[in-house]
Write a protein that holds these residues in place. Structure first.
Motif, PDB file in Angstrom:
ATOM      1  N   ILE A  93       0.834  -1.209   0.000  1.00 27.00           N
ATOM      2  CA  ILE A  93       0.000   0.000   0.000  1.00 27.00           C
ATOM      3  C   ILE A  93       0.864   1.251   0.000  1.00 27.00           C
ATOM      4  O   ILE A  93       0.606   2.217  -0.729  1.00 27.00           O
ATOM      5  N   SER A 120      -5.450  -4.461   1.053  1.00 31.35           N
ATOM      6  CA  SER A 120      -6.408  -3.960   2.045  1.00 31.35           C
ATOM      7  C   SER A 120      -7.223  -5.095   2.640  1.00 31.35           C
ATOM      8  O   SER A 120      -7.505  -5.119   3.844  1.00 31.35           O
ATOM      9  N   ARG A 125      -8.767  -4.394   6.262  1.00 31.05           N
ATOM     10  CA  ARG A 125      -9.315  -3.041   6.197  1.00 31.05           C
ATOM     11  C   ARG A 125     -10.628  -3.029   5.423  1.00 31.05           C
ATOM     12  O   ARG A 125     -11.411  -2.076   5.529  1.00 31.05           O
TER      13      ARG A 125
END
Length: 291
Positions: A93, A120, A125
């Motif tokens: 990321i 993610s 997330r």
């Protein structure tokens, strides 16, 4: 044009081909020298033959005509793939968010968005359902010619199947694995790396079938994966296929000697590939068969 020549020279060197070797059946050695030096641009039929001999899609070379920073992008892609394999999702990321991506490079942006979703999800997330929805949206909204480049569509569909498997939607997972294999296994591609991608799909399918306790189908898929690895010379997952083969044979009550032979082959492959985690795991979990 100079980037094209530099990359042809790099790929030729990686394959340990001389300029004379590359030129054979295509053009003269001096022409290859001039192409690599950026002095001339090859005719399209010549470029097609060079791409075929260097085992890359011709689109890869054509891309270099439009984007000056192609080689920098290549380095970024390699680094992201490496971090993903090592499960350094925060780094993936960070690399994408900190990198100033070429907005005109549609494929690179599609690839980066795909990597962001996968990272993610693994960092929790986003949920599995959100990840799948985002990946499906990428397949629908992306230009089809763009998303097929470097087999990005296959990789996205494989990731959809993986996430489905992880959240317990195994039937949907198998649908995507089978869809990929049916559509692409028997096609002729210039880029030999398609085999690496399809072998990874086979391995993921094998794991899912094993988790479903369909040991006959998992064993068949493991054997298919081993055979495909031998045929294509992509041996990076042979040890894992052998491991699942051994586990399937255990579940099916196969003779001790047969299982032992498979696990010995598995250990050999893990040691040959220098995979310490897998070596330790099989020695601890299958020592009954390895003694």
């Amino acid at each position: 044009m100079k980037y094209l020549g530099v990359e042809i020279a790099r790929l030729r060197s990686e394959m340990r081909l001389s300029q004379k070797d590359l030129a054979s059946g295509i053009c003269t050695q001096s022409t290859i020298s001039r192409i690599e030096g950026g002095d001339v641009f090859p005719a399209i039929d010549t470029l097609l033959k060079i791409a075929s001999k260097l085992k890359v899609p011709v689109e890869y070379f054509i891309e270099m005509l439009f984007y000056e920073n192609v080689l920098d992008n290549e380095e970024l892609i390699k680094n992201i793939d490496l971090q993903l394999k090592e499960q350094n999702y925060e780094m993936v990321i960070s690399m994408i968010e900190e990198e100033s991506l070429d907005k005109d490079n549609v494929w690179l942006n599609s690839y980066s968005n795909y990597m962001l979703k996968i990272a993610s999800y693994n960092l929790r997330r986003i949920t599995g359902e959100e990840c799948i929805e985002g990946l499906k949206e990428s397949l629908i909204t992306s230009n089809q010619q763009t998303i097929q480049f470097r087999f990005l569509q296959i990789k996205i569909e494989n990731s959809i199947a993986n996430v489905y498997s992880e959240i317990g939607e195994t039937k949907k997972s198998l649908y995507y694995y089978n869809k990929i294999l049916k559509e692409h296994t028997h096609k002729n591609y210039n880029d030999f790396k398609i085999h690496e991608t399809l072998i990874a799909v086979l391995y993921n399918k094998c794991k899912t079938l094993y988790d479903m306790q369909d040991y006959d189908a998992a064993l068949e898929t493991a054997n298919h994966g081993i055979q495909q690895s031998k045929t294509t010379s992509f041996y990076f997952l042979v040890g894992q296929f052998l491991y699942y083969k051994g586990q399937c044979l255990e579940k099916k009550g196969a003779p001790h000697a047969e299982i032992k032979d498979v696990y010995q082959q598995t250990l050999f492959m893990f040691e040959f590939q220098e995979l310490p985690f897998y070596i330790q795991s099989i020695k601890e979990n299958k020592k009954f068969y390895l003694e």
